[in-house]
Scaffold this motif. Structure first.
Motif, short mmCIF file in Angstrom:
data_model
loop_
_atom_site.label_atom_id
_atom_site.label_comp_id
_atom_site.label_asym_id
_atom_site.label_seq_id
_atom_site.Cartn_x
_atom_site.Cartn_y
_atom_site.Cartn_z
N ILE A 1 11.85 0.06 12.42
CA ILE A 1 11.86 -1.36 12.06
C ILE A 1 10.50 -1.80 11.51
O ILE A 1 10.42 -2.51 10.51
N LEU A 2 9.43 -1.34 12.14
CA LEU A 2 8.10 -1.73 11.71
C LEU A 2 7.74 -1.12 10.36
O LEU A 2 7.01 -1.74 9.57
N VAL A 3 8.24 0.08 10.08
CA VAL A 3 8.03 0.68 8.77
C VAL A 3 8.70 -0.17 7.69
O VAL A 3 8.12 -0.44 6.63
N LEU A 4 9.93 -0.63 7.95
CA LEU A 4 10.62 -1.50 7.00
C LEU A 4 9.84 -2.81 6.79
O LEU A 4 9.72 -3.30 5.66
N ALA A 5 9.34 -3.37 7.89
CA ALA A 5 8.56 -4.61 7.79
C ALA A 5 7.28 -4.39 6.99
O ALA A 5 6.91 -5.22 6.14
N GLN A 6 6.62 -3.27 7.27
CA GLN A 6 5.39 -2.96 6.54
C GLN A 6 5.67 -2.81 5.05
O GLN A 6 4.89 -3.25 4.20
N ALA A 7 6.83 -2.20 4.72
CA ALA A 7 7.17 -1.95 3.33
C ALA A 7 7.56 -3.23 2.60
O ALA A 7 7.08 -3.50 1.49
N PHE A 8 8.42 -4.04 3.22
CA PHE A 8 8.96 -5.21 2.51
C PHE A 8 8.05 -6.43 2.64
O PHE A 8 7.57 -6.97 1.64
N LEU A 9 7.81 -6.86 3.87
CA LEU A 9 6.91 -8.01 4.06
C LEU A 9 5.50 -7.69 3.59
O LEU A 9 4.80 -8.56 3.04
N GLY A 10 5.08 -6.45 3.80
CA GLY A 10 3.73 -6.07 3.41
C GLY A 10 3.48 -6.10 1.92
O GLY A 10 2.32 -6.10 1.49
N ALA A 11 4.54 -6.14 1.10
CA ALA A 11 4.37 -6.17 -0.35
C ALA A 11 3.61 -7.41 -0.81
O ALA A 11 2.99 -7.41 -1.88
N GLN A 12 3.66 -8.48 -0.01
CA GLN A 12 2.97 -9.70 -0.42
C GLN A 12 1.45 -9.54 -0.46
O GLN A 12 0.76 -10.21 -1.23
N MET A 13 0.91 -8.61 0.35
CA MET A 13 -0.55 -8.48 0.39
C MET A 13 -1.12 -7.86 -0.89
O MET A 13 -2.05 -8.42 -1.47
N PRO A 14 -0.59 -6.72 -1.38
CA PRO A 14 -1.10 -6.25 -2.68
C PRO A 14 -0.82 -7.23 -3.81
O PRO A 14 -1.60 -7.32 -4.77
N MET A 15 0.27 -7.98 -3.71
CA MET A 15 0.52 -9.01 -4.72
C MET A 15 -0.61 -10.02 -4.75
O MET A 15 -1.20 -10.30 -5.79
N ILE A 16 -0.93 -10.55 -3.57
CA ILE A 16 -1.92 -11.62 -3.49
C ILE A 16 -3.32 -11.09 -3.78
O ILE A 16 -4.13 -11.76 -4.45
N PHE A 17 -3.61 -9.88 -3.33
CA PHE A 17 -4.94 -9.33 -3.60
C PHE A 17 -5.12 -8.99 -5.07
O PHE A 17 -6.24 -8.94 -5.57
N THR A 18 -4.02 -8.73 -5.77
CA THR A 18 -4.12 -8.46 -7.20
C THR A 18 -4.39 -9.74 -7.99
O THR A 18 -5.22 -9.75 -8.92
N ILE A 19 -3.73 -10.83 -7.63
CA ILE A 19 -3.81 -12.04 -8.45
C ILE A 19 -4.68 -13.13 -7.84
O ILE A 19 -5.05 -14.08 -8.53
N GLY A 20 -5.01 -13.02 -6.52
CA GLY A 20 -5.72 -14.10 -5.86
C GLY A 20 -7.05 -14.42 -6.50
O GLY A 20 -7.39 -15.59 -6.74
N GLY A 21 -7.85 -13.38 -6.81
CA GLY A 21 -9.14 -13.61 -7.44
C GLY A 21 -9.01 -14.14 -8.85
O GLY A 21 -9.77 -15.02 -9.28
N LEU A 22 -8.01 -13.64 -9.59
CA LEU A 22 -7.79 -14.11 -10.96
C LEU A 22 -7.31 -15.56 -10.97
O LEU A 22 -7.75 -16.38 -11.79
N ALA A 23 -6.39 -15.89 -10.04
CA ALA A 23 -5.94 -17.28 -9.94
C ALA A 23 -7.08 -18.18 -9.50
O ALA A 23 -7.26 -19.29 -10.02
N GLY A 24 -7.86 -17.69 -8.52
CA GLY A 24 -9.01 -18.47 -8.08
C GLY A 24 -10.01 -18.71 -9.20
O GLY A 24 -10.59 -19.80 -9.32
#
Length: 404
Positions: free
Chosen positions: A16-39
């Motif tokens: 269950i935690l692997v699934l959570a890490q895979a799906f919910l965790g996708a938001q972190m590379p998303m935000i780290f990719t665009i957060g600085g550019l959006a900022g």
């Protein structure tokens, strides 16, 4: 028989935690990719471009102790649901800040996103809760390996969503909301017993001061903090450096994808390496690889340099952080869990906060161009690697009977 039952439950929890890490965790590379550019597009001063990412880490640091207390009292499921709610709220407010063109509102969304980041950090500890001593490093490692899918999903979602709406990056933040709302359902299936309520006979355990001054715990916390902080220091600046050196935004997303893959692919065997060679050797290897990442980063700003440096950065983080987590998980008692794990993440993410805040300043304000800024970021790794390396050597040289 009890050993088998314990590991059967642990393996189900890990799934269950692997699934959570895979799906919910996708938001972190998303935000780290665009957060600085959006900022950078919203900030009144380019030196503040990475402040949104820094505030995610601040939010994670501030949430660590309260979330740990919630999990100790109400169980892991409740804590993880709170984390998903924080991620959804952060995505919603971040999207609203982009819609308004308001940097302060966008920063508030980033701060709330830190609640999810903090909860995700507890996945690794939850994997160890019901695991036997033999399975524990593998359980932690497998859960971290779930980030492999997030490494692929997150940056690719950025490519699809970042320009999907008139306002740049707004579609990405709407995607973050969806990820949290849908992904929260996974925690309904998690099976980790709530900690027993304390009674008059319950051992009180060591105080926070006694815990953090225990040699093995102190070194584990230092190595975890340095591994995570240096990874964040360099990764936060990477999209700005790649774009600043003349490459396209999609190239930055590809570099981040390679980095996050390198963070999590080794997790399939890190636990086995720890079991075979010992946790101290694996942590030491991670620190050496992190040093190699800095060395490659200093060699030039061609696209291949960024790829190689960020891959090494990911592998070094994996060995250093999973090794330090395993070291910590075996150094405190179950009734000390809420106290120690919250303290650990408070310190770790405190260090990550400093690194994240420094990243934007080093990248944008330490010289006249992106090349000079990138050089400053990589040079800044050296003193912290010496700190962690020195602490680990000190622990290893102590007599076995007084290392604990």
């Amino acid at each position: 028989m009890s050993h088998t039952v314990d590991d059967t439950r642990a393996r189900r929890t890990v799934f269950i935690l692997v699934l959570a890490q895979a799906f919910l965790g996708a938001q972190m590379p998303m935000i780290f990719t665009i957060g600085g550019l959006a900022g950078q597009s919203l900030a009144p001063n380019v030196c503040l471009a990475t402040l949104p990412i820094s505030l995610i880490v601040v939010g994670s640091m501030l949430a660590a102790t309260p979330l740990s207390a919630v999990m100790q009292k109400y169980g892991r499921r409740t804590g993880f649901l709170v984390g998903a709610a924080g991620g959804a709220a952060g995505g919603a407010i971040g999207a609203y800040g982009l819609y308004l063109g308001s940097f302060p509102v966008f920063l508030l969304g980033s701060l709330l996103t830190g609640i999810y980041m903090s909860a995700q950090g507890f996945y690794r500890f939850a994997a160890a809760d019901t695991a036997s001593e033999a399975f524990r490093p593998k359980a932690i490692s497998y859960v971290m390996a779930g980030g492999l899918a997030s490494a692929i999903i997150g940056p690719q979602l950025v490519k699809v969503t970042s320009d999907a709406m008139v306002i740049p990056f707004l579609g990405s933040y709407l995607g973050v909301i969806t990820i949290n709302v849908v992904g929260a359902a996974l925690f309904l299936f998690i099976d980790i017993p709530k900690p027993a309520p304390p009674t008059a006979d319950t051992p009180r355990g060591r105080s926070r001061w006694e815990l953090i001054t225990t040699p093995r715990i102190a070194v584990a916390v230092i190595c975890a903090m340095v591994s995570y902080a240096l990874m964040n220091l360099v990764m936060t600046s990477t999209p700005l450096a790649v774009v600043g050196c003349g490459f396209e935004q999609n190239a930055a997303a590809d570099v981040v994808t390679a980095h996050v893959l390198a963070m999590f692919v080794p997790s399939f065997f890190t636990g086995h390496l720890i079991a075979r060679f010992g946790v101290e050797r694996i942590v030491a290897t991670g620190l050496v690889i992190l040093a190699g990442a800095g060395a490659v980063g200093l060699q030039g700003v061609e696209l291949e340099n960024f790829f190689v440096a960020l891959v090494l950065l990911g592998v070094g983080w994996n060995f250093g952080f999973i090794g330090a987590t395993t070291m910590l998980a075996g150094a405190h008692e179950p009734h000390e869990r809420g106290r120690m794990q919250g303290l650990n993440d408070l310190i770790v993410f405190g260090g990550v906060t400093v690194a994240s805040l420094a990243s934007g300043g080093l990248m944008n304000c330490s010289g006249g161009d992106a090349v000079t800024g990138w050089t400053s970021v990589n040079l800044a790794m050296a003193p912290f690697l010496m700190l962690a390396g020195g602490a680990l050597i000190w622990l290893v040289l102590r007599p076995e009977e007084i290392r604990q």
